[in-house]
Design an enzyme around this catalytic site. Structure first.
Site, PDB file in Angstrom:
ATOM      1  N   SER A 197       0.401   7.368  -4.090  1.00 58.95           N
ATOM      2  CA  SER A 197       1.582   6.568  -3.441  1.00 58.95           C
ATOM      3  C   SER A 197       2.371   6.187  -4.467  1.00 58.95           C
ATOM      4  O   SER A 197       3.094   6.586  -5.135  1.00 58.95           O
ATOM      5  CB  SER A 197       0.933   5.946  -2.415  1.00 58.95           C
ATOM      6  OG  SER A 197       1.905   5.468  -1.508  1.00 58.95           O
ATOM      7  N   ASP A 241       4.355   9.045  -1.898  1.00 61.24           N
ATOM      8  CA  ASP A 241       4.104  10.195  -0.955  1.00 61.24           C
ATOM      9  C   ASP A 241       4.665  10.050   0.090  1.00 61.24           C
ATOM     10  O   ASP A 241       4.053  10.656   1.124  1.00 61.24           O
ATOM     11  CB  ASP A 241       2.516   9.970  -1.073  1.00 61.24           C
ATOM     12  CG  ASP A 241       2.074   8.884  -0.362  1.00 61.24           C
ATOM     13  OD1 ASP A 241       2.909   7.677  -0.095  1.00 61.24           O
ATOM     14  OD2 ASP A 241       0.884   8.611   0.222  1.00 61.24           O
ATOM     15  N   ASP A 299       5.333   7.801   2.704  1.00 61.73           N
ATOM     16  CA  ASP A 299       4.699   7.337   3.911  1.00 61.73           C
ATOM     17  C   ASP A 299       5.343   6.057   4.255  1.00 61.73           C
ATOM     18  O   ASP A 299       5.129   5.212   5.017  1.00 61.73           O
ATOM     19  CB  ASP A 299       3.126   7.292   3.864  1.00 61.73           C
ATOM     20  CG  ASP A 299       2.573   6.459   2.760  1.00 61.73           C
ATOM     21  OD1 ASP A 299       3.128   5.926   2.050  1.00 61.73           O
ATOM     22  OD2 ASP A 299       1.377   6.511   2.564  1.00 61.73           O
ATOM     23  N   GLU A 308       4.363  -2.790   8.167  1.00 59.99           N
ATOM     24  CA  GLU A 308       4.345  -3.745   7.057  1.00 59.99           C
ATOM     25  C   GLU A 308       5.573  -4.010   6.338  1.00 59.99           C
ATOM     26  O   GLU A 308       6.284  -3.204   6.500  1.00 59.99           O
ATOM     27  CB  GLU A 308       3.312  -3.099   5.958  1.00 59.99           C
ATOM     28  CG  GLU A 308       1.856  -2.709   6.548  1.00 59.99           C
ATOM     29  CD  GLU A 308       0.973  -2.370   5.365  1.00 59.99           C
ATOM     30  OE1 GLU A 308      -0.061  -3.120   4.773  1.00 59.99           O
ATOM     31  OE2 GLU A 308       1.095  -1.275   4.949  1.00 59.99           O
ATOM     32  N   ALA A 309       5.800  -5.105   5.872  1.00 53.44           N
ATOM     33  CA  ALA A 309       7.117  -5.561   5.586  1.00 53.44           C
ATOM     34  C   ALA A 309       7.499  -4.512   4.515  1.00 53.44           C
ATOM     35  O   ALA A 309       8.657  -4.218   4.188  1.00 53.44           O
ATOM     36  CB  ALA A 309       7.207  -6.999   4.862  1.00 53.44           C
ATOM     37  N   ASN A 310       6.500  -3.638   3.564  1.00 53.21           N
ATOM     38  CA  ASN A 310       6.797  -3.011   2.489  1.00 53.21           C
ATOM     39  C   ASN A 310       7.470  -1.421   2.946  1.00 53.21           C
ATOM     40  O   ASN A 310       7.606  -0.741   2.298  1.00 53.21           O
ATOM     41  CB  ASN A 310       6.081  -2.707   1.674  1.00 53.21           C
ATOM     42  CG  ASN A 310       4.437  -2.193   2.388  1.00 53.21           C
ATOM     43  OD1 ASN A 310       4.587  -1.348   3.255  1.00 53.21           O
ATOM     44  ND2 ASN A 310       3.097  -2.309   1.826  1.00 53.21           N
ATOM     45  N   ARG A 330      -3.335 -12.913  -2.175  1.00 55.42           N
ATOM     46  CA  ARG A 330      -4.753 -11.891  -1.858  1.00 55.42           C
ATOM     47  C   ARG A 330      -4.850 -10.883  -2.872  1.00 55.42           C
ATOM     48  O   ARG A 330      -4.013 -10.441  -3.711  1.00 55.42           O
ATOM     49  CB  ARG A 330      -4.412 -11.043  -0.629  1.00 55.42           C
ATOM     50  CG  ARG A 330      -3.098 -10.476  -0.579  1.00 55.42           C
ATOM     51  CD  ARG A 330      -2.939  -9.579   0.980  1.00 55.42           C
ATOM     52  NE  ARG A 330      -3.643  -8.436   0.904  1.00 55.42           N
ATOM     53  CZ  ARG A 330      -3.173  -7.293   0.159  1.00 55.42           C
ATOM     54  NH1 ARG A 330      -2.066  -7.289  -0.684  1.00 55.42           N
ATOM     55  NH2 ARG A 330      -4.042  -6.307   0.365  1.00 55.42           N
ATOM     56  N   THR A 373      -4.941  -1.982  -4.031  1.00 57.21           N
ATOM     57  CA  THR A 373      -4.591  -0.490  -4.731  1.00 57.21           C
ATOM     58  C   THR A 373      -4.389  -0.784  -6.332  1.00 57.21           C
ATOM     59  O   THR A 373      -3.936   0.461  -6.904  1.00 57.21           O
ATOM     60  CB  THR A 373      -3.152  -0.217  -4.240  1.00 57.21           C
ATOM     61  OG1 THR A 373      -2.075  -0.859  -4.184  1.00 57.21           O
ATOM     62  CG2 THR A 373      -3.377   0.388  -2.695  1.00 57.21           C
ATOM     63  N   ARG A 383      -2.013 -10.392  -5.685  1.00 63.38           N
ATOM     64  CA  ARG A 383      -0.613 -10.465  -5.113  1.00 63.38           C
ATOM     65  C   ARG A 383      -0.347 -11.924  -4.592  1.00 63.38           C
ATOM     66  O   ARG A 383      -1.055 -12.399  -3.964  1.00 63.38           O
ATOM     67  CB  ARG A 383      -0.384  -9.564  -4.054  1.00 63.38           C
ATOM     68  CG  ARG A 383      -0.348  -8.046  -4.482  1.00 63.38           C
ATOM     69  CD  ARG A 383       0.304  -7.025  -3.437  1.00 63.38           C
ATOM     70  NE  ARG A 383      -0.263  -5.650  -3.824  1.00 63.38           N
ATOM     71  CZ  ARG A 383       0.202  -4.961  -4.623  1.00 63.38           C
ATOM     72  NH1 ARG A 383       1.000  -5.373  -5.347  1.00 63.38           N
ATOM     73  NH2 ARG A 383      -0.066  -3.652  -4.802  1.00 63.38           N
TER      74      ARG A 383
HETATM   75  C1  G16 Z   1      -0.908   1.207   0.720  1.00 59.41           C
HETATM   76  C2  G16 Z   1      -1.536   1.015   2.004  1.00 59.41           C
HETATM   77  C3  G16 Z   1      -0.566  -0.056   2.495  1.00 59.41           C
HETATM   78  C4  G16 Z   1      -0.556  -1.272   1.515  1.00 59.41           C
HETATM   79  C5  G16 Z   1      -0.284  -0.936   0.241  1.00 59.41           C
HETATM   80  C6  G16 Z   1      -0.367  -2.247  -0.723  1.00 59.41           C
HETATM   81  O1  G16 Z   1       0.155   1.817   0.513  1.00 59.41           O
HETATM   82  O2  G16 Z   1      -1.546   2.225   2.816  1.00 59.41           O
HETATM   83  O3  G16 Z   1      -1.092  -0.272   3.815  1.00 59.41           O
HETATM   84  O4  G16 Z   1       0.484  -2.103   2.191  1.00 59.41           O
HETATM   85  O5  G16 Z   1      -1.299   0.331  -0.140  1.00 59.41           O
HETATM   86  O6  G16 Z   1      -1.515  -2.788  -0.579  1.00 59.41           O
HETATM   87  P1  G16 Z   1      -2.249  -3.644  -1.468  1.00 59.41           P
HETATM   88  O7  G16 Z   1      -1.408  -4.859  -1.510  1.00 59.41           O
HETATM   89  O8  G16 Z   1      -3.545  -4.164  -1.030  1.00 59.41           O
HETATM   90  O9  G16 Z   1      -2.268  -2.997  -3.056  1.00 59.41           O
HETATM   91  P2  G16 Z   1       0.488   3.140  -0.249  1.00 59.41           P
HETATM   92  O10 G16 Z   1       1.797   3.274   0.271  1.00 59.41           O
HETATM   93  O11 G16 Z   1       0.364   2.803  -1.690  1.00 59.41           O
HETATM   94  O12 G16 Z   1      -0.583   4.168   0.121  1.00 59.41           O
END
Ligand code: G16
Length: 543
Positions: free
Chosen positions: A64, A278, A280, A370-372, A497, A501, A506
């Protein structure tokens, strides 16, 4: 049961001894070279899940928004949702089992879930454009065939397209034709029908600039473009022909850096959007005539869509309960606007689409973002039936027309998961129908200045959170320190938190001015660095 062929196949995808990985926010994600065994084993797990549920299960090879050298895997459950959380532990156990433990771990899952290995199974596989994705998807296929399962390899698809296909196949086509072509047809028909109702058909005249993040989204939007003309004209940048995936571009870069991507030609006041790797996620933005940059993120998207739906519900005369689900990253102004002006209930879920999706399912209409920029809208079966009924039996021409618009929104939005292409079409349709410019949309409320940063620590698991990740419970003293720092600034809020990923912690802060948001974010970074085992150089102030 005999698992010899599985073990033989596994030996060809041997796990590096001692390597352990955690199932994160959206599956496994790390450097691509560490993932061959994980992919093979997720192929095995998908077969078990398929036998258990008696449905087709999806496996998407993608990392992603992460850099090109990373990769990852997302598992898709029967109705197109993320893998049910109870199975994440099986995924973790399988991924981390040493070769000699694999048989026991597999046998335990089969026993615990009372899986009949004679049952049929089928797996749908997709992948993004990363150089490592093709060989990793072959590793998935090796896992699937080791358990003698059926499978279909859909090749290069966006993550939401794979979710859509899985849902279509498991509902005998009731959700749509189970193919990428079927996806284009379903969405473009709903979009064209919706925009047709726009009095001035504004979308015909306007051009939208898309930053494809040099990823799969750009390939797919090129394929889809002809279905959208002449109602929407698109100009594609970062289409993967030369730049690197997600490098200085894409939705995550734009959101976190709060600046335009490289490689895009932005004209003043023109609508632009960015997909992630990806496709999304999506965020919108524009620059004003004074070169000021304005970002319209997932919160603004949620507000635009929920306002539009609420207005249509009033016209239709339907009293359905609608709620918006956000995460801790939601801008304080958006939550206030939704609750106080729009009078829509707002809920806060933990980061990760799986959490938001779950919460949104509790309502007749659940809008989650999500804000992102990751999000969608879920309509309950009852809501869909009532709306469809009213397209025929609505009390007036106006209410039947409003019901038709809602029906088109139902068909246009990808209810299986957040989808940049589908969300983009919903947004474009709403702007056109309401005659809204991106500036007017942006003015609905004013974001509080905010800043998102990352801190690298030795082990991000030392941080534990509660209250939908808005407060930390570990390490000792960290929350108290954050509370003290927040008190120094006006209209401020901050939280930290561990990412699910990336190997980072963060940090999010908002305050009355950008300077204060930046200063607070930096001070919180220092607190994390000192109290949670920061590595490398101490975080530097932003200015
Ligand atoms: C994934 C999740 C999202 C999340 C993002 C960041 O997004 O599907 O829900 O907001 O990771 O997560 P974190 O802050 O835990 O790294 P994507 O688009 O990278 O698959």
């Amino acid at each position: 049961m005999h698992l010899e062929s599985v073990l033989r196949s596994s030996a060809r995808h041997a796990k590096p001894a001692g390597l352990t990985l955690q199932y994160g926010t959206a599956g496994f994600r790390t450097k691509a070279e560490h993932l061959d065994h994980v992919m093979h084993r997720m192929g095995l797990l998908a077969v078990l899940r398929s036998k258990k549920t008696k449905f087709i299960i999806g496996v998407m090879v993608t990392a992603s928004h992460n850099p090109e050298e990373d990769n990852g895997v997302k598992l898709v459950d029967p109705m197109g949702e993320m893998l049910v959380q109870e199975w994440e532990i099986y995924a973790t156990n399988l991924a981390n089992a040493e070769e000699h433990e694999l048989q026991t771990v597999l046998t335990n899952i089969i026993k615990q879930e009372a899986i009949n290995m004679q049952d049929e199974s089928s797996v749908a596989i997709g992948r993004d454009t990363r150089p490592s994705s093709e060989s990793l998807s072959l590793a998935v296929i090796d896992g699937v065939t080791a358990l003698e399962s059926k499978y279909q390899d859909y090749g290069l698809v966006t993550t939401p397209q794979l979710h859509y296909i899985v849902c279509c196949r498991n509902t005998d086509g009731r959700y749509g034709e189970p193919s990428v072509e079927g996806y284009y047809q379903k969405l473009s028909k709903a979009f064209n029908d919706l925009v047709k109702q726009s009095p001035e058909c504004q979308a015909e005249k306007e051009c939208l600039s898309i930053d494809g993040a040099n990823g799969i989204g750009s390939l797919k939007i090129k394929e889809m473009e002809r279905y959208l003309q002449p109602r929407l004209s698109l100009q594609l940048f970062n289409d993967g022909s030369n730049g690197r995936l997600n490098y200085m571009c894409g939705a995550d870069y734009v959101k976190v850096q709060q600046k335009p991507p490289e490689g895009i030609d932005m004209k003043p006041n023109e609508r632009c959007c960015s997909f992630d790797g990806d496709a999304d996620r999506i965020v919108y933005y524009y620059k004003d005539s004074g070169d000021g940059f304005h970002l319209l993120d997932g919160d603004k998207i949620a507000t635009l869509i929920s306002t539009f739906i609420k207005e249509l519900l009033v016209k239709v005369g339907l009293e359905l309960n609608m709620a918006v689900v956000q995460t801790a990253y939601a801008n304080g102004s958006s939550t206030r606007y939704l609750e106080e002006v729009m009078k829509v209930p707002v809920y806060c879920a933990k980061t990760g689409v799986k959490h938001l999706h779950h919460k949104a399912q509790e309502f007749d209409i659940g809008v989650y973002f999500e804000a992102n920029g990751h999000g969608t809208v879920l309509f309950s079966k009852t809501a869909e039936e009532q709306i469809r009924q009213l397209t025929k039996t609505g009390a007036s021409e106006e209410s039947r027309k409003a019901a038709q618009m809602l029906e088109n929104v139902i068909n246009l939005i990808n209810q299986t998961v957040g989808d940049a292409i589908s969300d983009m079409l919903v947004i474009e349709a709403i702007l056109s129908l309401k005659g809204l410019t991106i500036q007017k949309w942006n003015e609905i409320y004013t974001d509080l200045p905010n800043r998102q940063l990352k801190v690298t620590v030795a082990d991000r698991k030392v941080i534990d959170t509660t209250d939908a990740e808005r407060r930390t419970v570990k390490p000792p003293g960290l929350q108290e320190k954050i509370d003290d720092l927040v008190k120094k600034y006006n209209m401020s809020r901050a939280f930290v938190r561990p990412s699910g990923t990336e190997d980072v912690v963060r940090v999010y802060a908002e305050a009355d001015t950008q300077e204060n948001a930046d200063a607070l974010a930096h001070e919180v970074c220092l607190a994390v660095y000192h109290l949670a085992g920061g590595v490398g150089d101490q975080p530097k102030p932003l200015r």
